[in-house]
Write an enzyme that holds these catalytic residues in place. Structure first.
Site, PDB file in Angstrom:
ATOM      1  N   ASN A 114       0.850  -1.192   0.000  1.00  0.00           N
ATOM      2  CA  ASN A 114       0.000   0.000   0.000  1.00  0.00           C
ATOM      3  C   ASN A 114       0.892   1.251   0.000  1.00  0.00           C
ATOM      4  O   ASN A 114       1.713   1.427   0.912  1.00  0.00           O
ATOM      5  CB  ASN A 114      -0.879  -0.056   1.260  1.00  0.00           C
TER       6      ASN A 114
ATOM      7  N   ASP B 137      -0.144   4.471   0.014  1.00  0.00           N
ATOM      8  CA  ASP B 137      -0.846   5.681   0.475  1.00  0.00           C
ATOM      9  C   ASP B 137       0.093   6.691   1.138  1.00  0.00           C
ATOM     10  O   ASP B 137      -0.031   7.898   0.954  1.00  0.00           O
ATOM     11  CB  ASP B 137      -1.897   5.338   1.544  1.00  0.00           C
ATOM     12  N   HIS B 138       1.009   6.145   1.968  1.00  0.00           N
ATOM     13  CA  HIS B 138       1.796   7.084   2.782  1.00  0.00           C
ATOM     14  C   HIS B 138       2.929   7.755   2.012  1.00  0.00           C
ATOM     15  O   HIS B 138       3.537   8.701   2.514  1.00  0.00           O
ATOM     16  CB  HIS B 138       2.247   6.416   4.076  1.00  0.00           C
TER      17      HIS B 138
ATOM     18  N   ARG C  15       3.412  18.876   1.868  1.00  0.00           N
ATOM     19  CA  ARG C  15       3.779  20.167   1.257  1.00  0.00           C
ATOM     20  C   ARG C  15       2.862  20.529   0.091  1.00  0.00           C
ATOM     21  O   ARG C  15       3.138  21.471  -0.644  1.00  0.00           O
ATOM     22  CB  ARG C  15       5.235  20.119   0.759  1.00  0.00           C
TER      23      ARG C  15
ATOM     24  N   HIS D 268      -5.755   3.523  -1.126  1.00  0.00           N
ATOM     25  CA  HIS D 268      -7.061   3.838  -0.548  1.00  0.00           C
ATOM     26  C   HIS D 268      -7.444   5.235  -1.025  1.00  0.00           C
ATOM     27  O   HIS D 268      -6.793   6.215  -0.663  1.00  0.00           O
ATOM     28  CB  HIS D 268      -6.954   3.793   0.984  1.00  0.00           C
TER      29      HIS D 268
ATOM     30  N   ARG E  60      -9.679   7.983  -0.459  1.00  0.00           N
ATOM     31  CA  ARG E  60     -10.617   8.423   0.577  1.00  0.00           C
ATOM     32  C   ARG E  60     -11.527   9.529   0.044  1.00  0.00           C
ATOM     33  O   ARG E  60     -11.154  10.270  -0.862  1.00  0.00           O
ATOM     34  CB  ARG E  60      -9.848   8.964   1.782  1.00  0.00           C
TER      35      ARG E  60
ATOM     36  N   ARG F 254      -7.283  12.706   1.180  1.00  0.00           N
ATOM     37  CA  ARG F 254      -6.219  13.246   2.026  1.00  0.00           C
ATOM     38  C   ARG F 254      -4.821  12.776   1.631  1.00  0.00           C
ATOM     39  O   ARG F 254      -3.842  13.394   1.953  1.00  0.00           O
ATOM     40  CB  ARG F 254      -6.468  12.942   3.502  1.00  0.00           C
ATOM     41  N   HIS F 255      -4.723  11.635   0.948  1.00  0.00           N
ATOM     42  CA  HIS F 255      -3.396  11.243   0.451  1.00  0.00           C
ATOM     43  C   HIS F 255      -3.472  10.897  -1.050  1.00  0.00           C
ATOM     44  O   HIS F 255      -3.119  11.720  -1.875  1.00  0.00           O
ATOM     45  CB  HIS F 255      -2.735  10.139   1.303  1.00  0.00           C
TER      46      HIS F 255
ATOM     47  N   GLU G   5      -8.806   0.296  -2.235  1.00  0.00           N
ATOM     48  CA  GLU G   5      -9.599   0.309  -1.000  1.00  0.00           C
ATOM     49  C   GLU G   5     -10.524   1.509  -1.070  1.00  0.00           C
ATOM     50  O   GLU G   5     -10.084   2.617  -1.408  1.00  0.00           O
ATOM     51  CB  GLU G   5      -8.688   0.480   0.220  1.00  0.00           C
TER      52      GLU G   5
ATOM     53  N   THR H 252      -7.879   3.435   8.894  1.00  0.00           N
ATOM     54  CA  THR H 252      -9.091   2.621   9.008  1.00  0.00           C
ATOM     55  C   THR H 252      -9.089   1.957  10.391  1.00  0.00           C
ATOM     56  O   THR H 252      -8.157   1.230  10.731  1.00  0.00           O
ATOM     57  CB  THR H 252      -9.113   1.540   7.904  1.00  0.00           C
TER      58      THR H 252
ATOM     59  N   GLU I 128     -10.711  -9.586   3.807  1.00  0.00           N
ATOM     60  CA  GLU I 128      -9.398  -9.253   4.373  1.00  0.00           C
ATOM     61  C   GLU I 128      -9.615  -9.109   5.866  1.00  0.00           C
ATOM     62  O   GLU I 128     -10.409  -8.275   6.311  1.00  0.00           O
ATOM     63  CB  GLU I 128      -8.845  -7.956   3.773  1.00  0.00           C
TER      64      GLU I 128
ATOM     65  N   HIS J 224      -3.259  -4.766   7.996  1.00  0.00           N
ATOM     66  CA  HIS J 224      -3.346  -3.614   8.893  1.00  0.00           C
ATOM     67  C   HIS J 224      -2.391  -3.758  10.072  1.00  0.00           C
ATOM     68  O   HIS J 224      -2.471  -4.730  10.813  1.00  0.00           O
ATOM     69  CB  HIS J 224      -4.761  -3.341   9.420  1.00  0.00           C
ATOM     70  N   GLY J 225      -1.501  -2.787  10.183  1.00  0.00           N
ATOM     71  CA  GLY J 225      -0.562  -2.746  11.308  1.00  0.00           C
ATOM     72  C   GLY J 225       0.565  -3.767  11.211  1.00  0.00           C
ATOM     73  O   GLY J 225       1.328  -3.928  12.169  1.00  0.00           O
TER      74      GLY J 225
ATOM     75  N   GLY K 195       1.143  -1.465   4.352  1.00  0.00           N
ATOM     76  CA  GLY K 195       1.480  -0.114   3.924  1.00  0.00           C
ATOM     77  C   GLY K 195       2.491   0.562   4.827  1.00  0.00           C
ATOM     78  O   GLY K 195       3.684   0.614   4.531  1.00  0.00           O
ATOM     79  N   HIS K 196       2.019   1.055   5.962  1.00  0.00           N
ATOM     80  CA  HIS K 196       2.807   1.949   6.802  1.00  0.00           C
ATOM     81  C   HIS K 196       4.168   1.360   7.191  1.00  0.00           C
ATOM     82  O   HIS K 196       5.187   2.061   7.147  1.00  0.00           O
ATOM     83  CB  HIS K 196       1.990   2.314   8.051  1.00  0.00           C
TER      84      HIS K 196
END
Ligand code: PXP
Length: 241
Positions: free
Chosen positions: A6, A8-9, A17, A42, A44, A48-49, A69, A100, A150, A190-191, A212-213
């Site tokens: 993922n 997204d980040h 910026r 994702h 949204r 936001r990203h 997503e 999420t 999932e 997730h996580g 992702g993260h």
């Protein structure tokens, strides 16, 4: 077992910026070079990203499956049908949340989800539901026609003690087994990070991991291709026969 990364980040960093860099699609290319079997974003409601243009670029250039997503709203269903990702994961979405926060409330949202699954499926898109590791949610997902789930691993990942992590892992295992018994494909995410992945990757019935993260955090320091390669190595270590 596939690994979908993922990105997204990468977009979160760009949005810090409100500029053009870093480019999520470039990160996706490096993730694939590092061994990613798929890419996830994702989109949204508040963008936001990831934004609409990221999604369009990824759709055009990816050589691996794209998982979108999204919330089960009319706007997003139409967007998905226009974009044609290989797969959609329906997730709950709240504006104020950092990420999420939990799986879908399958019983109260049943009709809405059923409608979304049908429309996406009729358009030729594979659909997955993001659900908590709960037998009831798995059975309800099956009853409304979801072919794939999932399982949310966030509570396992955030468990404050090894004992609680073990308990959460048992719930995930039971949920995965019930899903497979019902003929559903079971994924997890997730996580997940380099420290907690192996217990999840060791569950043989899981078809795919969505991360992702953890990967993007390491990619900032050592590069995306290396970060993905390290994660793939941890996964394959526990998947050997
Ligand atoms: N799976 C789903 C359904 C998600 O919503 C997210 C976060 O976007 C992830 C997996 C990835 O979670 P993380 O960024 O914590 O790896």
């Amino acid at each position: 077992m596939i690994l979908s990364v993922n990105v997204d980040h990468v977009a979160t960093l760009r949005q810090a910026r409100l500029g053009l860099e870093p480019v999520p699609a470039a990160a996706a290319v490096l993730a694939v070079l590092g061994g990613a079997d798929g890419i996830t974003v994702h989109l949204r409601e508040d963008r936001r990203h990831i934004n609409d243009s990221d999604l369009a670029i990824l759709r055009q250039m990816l050589t691996v499956p794209l998982n979108l997503e999204m919330a089960a709203t009319e706007e997003m269903i139409e967007k998905a049908i226009l974009t044609m990702p290989d797969m959609v994961t329906l997730v709950p979405e709240k504006r104020q949340e950092l990420t999420t926060e939990g799986g879908l409330d399958v019983s109260s949202q049943g009709e809405r989800l059923k409608h979304a699954i049908k429309r996406l499926h009729d358009a030729g898109i594979e659909v997955s539901l993001f659900v908590n590791p709960s037998i009831k949610d798995i059975e309800e997902s099956h009853s409304i026609g979801a072919p794939m789930v999932e399982i949310h691993t966030g509570t396992y990942a955030d468990a404050p003690t090894p004992h609680q992590a073990r308990q959460e892992l048992d719930k995930i295992l039971a949920a995965v087994q019930r899903a497979v018994q019902l003929g559903l494909k079971a994924n997890a995410g997730h996580g997940l990070n380099y420290h907690n992945i192996q217990a999840i990757a060791g569950i043989r019935e899981i078809s795919g991991l969505y991360i992702g993260h953890g990967i993007v955090s390491r990619a900032v320091l050592i590069g995306m291709d290396n970060a993905v390669r390290q994660m793939k190595n941890l996964i394959t270590q526990v998947r050997r026969p």
